[in-house]
Design a protein around this motif. Sequence first.
Motif, PDB file in Angstrom:
ATOM      1  N   GLN A 183     -32.112  -6.473 -13.231  1.00  0.00           N
ATOM      2  CA  GLN A 183     -32.451  -6.072 -11.859  1.00  0.00           C
ATOM      3  C   GLN A 183     -32.119  -4.601 -11.617  1.00  0.00           C
ATOM      4  O   GLN A 183     -32.795  -3.932 -10.848  1.00  0.00           O
ATOM      5  N   ALA A 184     -31.071  -4.115 -12.277  1.00  0.00           N
ATOM      6  CA  ALA A 184     -30.673  -2.716 -12.099  1.00  0.00           C
ATOM      7  C   ALA A 184     -31.519  -1.764 -12.929  1.00  0.00           C
ATOM      8  O   ALA A 184     -31.522  -0.565 -12.685  1.00  0.00           O
ATOM      9  N   GLY A 185     -32.202  -2.282 -13.937  1.00  0.00           N
ATOM     10  CA  GLY A 185     -32.979  -1.421 -14.819  1.00  0.00           C
ATOM     11  C   GLY A 185     -32.222  -1.020 -16.073  1.00  0.00           C
ATOM     12  O   GLY A 185     -32.533  -0.009 -16.692  1.00  0.00           O
ATOM     13  N   GLY A 186     -31.201  -1.787 -16.439  1.00  0.00           N
ATOM     14  CA  GLY A 186     -30.432  -1.525 -17.648  1.00  0.00           C
ATOM     15  C   GLY A 186     -28.994  -1.124 -17.343  1.00  0.00           C
ATOM     16  O   GLY A 186     -28.622  -0.864 -16.195  1.00  0.00           O
ATOM     17  N   ALA A 187     -28.184  -1.076 -18.394  1.00  0.00           N
ATOM     18  CA  ALA A 187     -26.756  -0.797 -18.250  1.00  0.00           C
ATOM     19  C   ALA A 187     -26.492   0.599 -17.695  1.00  0.00           C
ATOM     20  O   ALA A 187     -25.608   0.792 -16.859  1.00  0.00           O
ATOM     21  N   GLU A 188     -27.258   1.581 -18.149  1.00  0.00           N
ATOM     22  CA  GLU A 188     -27.047   2.953 -17.672  1.00  0.00           C
ATOM     23  C   GLU A 188     -27.344   3.070 -16.183  1.00  0.00           C
ATOM     24  O   GLU A 188     -26.584   3.688 -15.435  1.00  0.00           O
ATOM     25  N   ARG A 189     -28.424   2.454 -15.732  1.00  0.00           N
ATOM     26  CA  ARG A 189     -28.781   2.488 -14.307  1.00  0.00           C
ATOM     27  C   ARG A 189     -27.770   1.686 -13.487  1.00  0.00           C
ATOM     28  O   ARG A 189     -27.429   2.075 -12.371  1.00  0.00           O
ATOM     29  N   TYR A 190     -27.272   0.580 -14.049  1.00  0.00           N
ATOM     30  CA  TYR A 190     -26.255  -0.199 -13.342  1.00  0.00           C
ATOM     31  C   TYR A 190     -24.983   0.626 -13.164  1.00  0.00           C
ATOM     32  O   TYR A 190     -24.384   0.640 -12.090  1.00  0.00           O
ATOM     33  N   GLU A 191     -24.595   1.338 -14.211  1.00  0.00           N
ATOM     34  CA  GLU A 191     -23.411   2.193 -14.128  1.00  0.00           C
ATOM     35  C   GLU A 191     -23.600   3.263 -13.045  1.00  0.00           C
ATOM     36  O   GLU A 191     -22.686   3.532 -12.254  1.00  0.00           O
ATOM     37  N   GLN A 192     -24.775   3.854 -12.981  1.00  0.00           N
ATOM     38  CA  GLN A 192     -25.058   4.855 -11.948  1.00  0.00           C
ATOM     39  C   GLN A 192     -24.962   4.230 -10.557  1.00  0.00           C
ATOM     40  O   GLN A 192     -24.414   4.839  -9.634  1.00  0.00           O
TER      41      GLN A 192
END
Length: 104
Positions: free
Chosen positions: A49-58
């Motif tokens: 839903q976030a678009g991947g781990a990197e986008r979730y971290e952001q």
Amino acid sequence: YLLALSRYIHRNPARLVDHLSEYAWSSYAAYVGHSAAPSWLSSQVTLAQAGGAERYEQLVESPLGNEIERLIERPHLPSVIGSKEFRESLAAKEGSDPFPPEGV
């Protein structure tokens, strides 16, 4: 709603550590790839839903933006949330107001 909830949970220890991924009792480091995920952790739906781990971290690391999150981050969040009548009934039972005045 899932992303907002997950973000809220992962931001909880923000006042306790310099970096969220350092908090030992959180799965955040595994979500963003800073540590290995335990076998029981299922983060795929949230990360998708976030678009991947990197986008979730952001998302998690970004400054708080909406009024609800600012309320949650207040240092003196009331311990009970409810109607005025509910608050008054608790105050009568406990002898104190569970909702301190704003800014206390």
